[in-house]
Design a protein around this motif. Structure first.
Motif, PDB file in Angstrom:
ATOM      1  N   UNK A  56       0.836  -1.207   0.000  1.00  0.00           N
ATOM      2  CA  UNK A  56       0.000   0.000   0.000  1.00  0.00           C
ATOM      3  C   UNK A  56       0.867   1.251   0.000  1.00  0.00           C
ATOM      4  N   UNK A  57       1.939   1.243   0.811  1.00  0.00           N
ATOM      5  CA  UNK A  57       2.863   2.378   0.825  1.00  0.00           C
ATOM      6  C   UNK A  57       3.491   2.549  -0.553  1.00  0.00           C
ATOM      7  N   UNK A  58       3.911   1.445  -1.165  1.00  0.00           N
ATOM      8  CA  UNK A  58       4.552   1.497  -2.482  1.00  0.00           C
ATOM      9  C   UNK A  58       3.590   2.040  -3.534  1.00  0.00           C
ATOM     10  N   UNK A  59       2.339   1.612  -3.519  1.00  0.00           N
ATOM     11  CA  UNK A  59       1.359   2.098  -4.486  1.00  0.00           C
ATOM     12  C   UNK A  59       1.212   3.611  -4.406  1.00  0.00           C
ATOM     13  N   UNK A  60       1.298   4.173  -3.216  1.00  0.00           N
ATOM     14  CA  UNK A  60       1.152   5.618  -3.038  1.00  0.00           C
ATOM     15  C   UNK A  60       2.419   6.384  -3.407  1.00  0.00           C
ATOM     16  N   UNK A  61       3.583   5.740  -3.318  1.00  0.00           N
ATOM     17  CA  UNK A  61       4.847   6.456  -3.453  1.00  0.00           C
ATOM     18  C   UNK A  61       5.696   6.050  -4.651  1.00  0.00           C
TER      19      UNK A  61
END
Length: 173
Positions: A56-61
């Protein structure tokens, strides 16, 4: 197990800041890095470990093609899928960033994009990407060849062949 955390002293107060962002840095206790997080979630995926918050963090960043492709491979996202499809060159390759920023082919980004497109069942786009990878396979370095062999051209996906070059073969009849 003892874990030490350095205290930050400002004036009369001492405090500590813990990273609870569910991401990975380039080293021990370093700030979040999208590429490091992308590779870490790939490793966690191969171990069947929980990686949902890191994905989820990767999808946002995610900023680069490789980061976005890994995020899409591990978790469906219509926004990232649309971005990938819009940034595929007509020849089939992907650049390191968007096509608007760079038209230069990036083999590594193309491998990860092909992996994501295959999982998302984008057959036409994946076929075009795989064709480009095959055409450019011999001209790339060993690291990229290993990457393509590990993710795209796995032994289960190719027909068995034998190559001996240069060689002499003697067969008894």
């Amino acid at each position: 197990r003892i874990t030490e955390f350095p205290m930050n002293i400002q004036g009369n107060e001492a405090g500590i800041e813990l990273n609870n962002k569910k991401c990975f840095g380039t080293g021990y206790r370093t700030d979040c890095n999208a590429e490091s997080t992308a590779y870490a979630v790939l490793a966690l995926d191969s171990l069947d470990a929980d990686k949902t918050k890191a994905v989820e963090w990767l999808k946002k960043n995610a900023q680069t093609t490789k980061e976005k492709a890994i995020a899409l491979y591990l978790s469906s996202s219509s926004g990232i899928e649309a971005w990938l499809l819009n940034n595929q060159h007509s020849s089939g390759y992907f650049s390191a960033k968007s096509l608007l920023e760079s038209q230069q082919a990036d083999f590594e980004s193309t491998v990860f994009a092909a992996l994501a497109l295959k999982k998302e069942k984008k057959t036409a786009e994946h076929g075009k990407t795989e064709t480009w990878l095959k055409k450019n396979f011999v001209n790339t370095d060993l690291k990229d060849k290993a990457l393509a062999a590990g993710f795209i051209f796995t032994s289960s996906n190719i027909e068995p062949i034998i190559t001996i070059n240069p060689a002499a073969l003697k067969a008894k009849t």
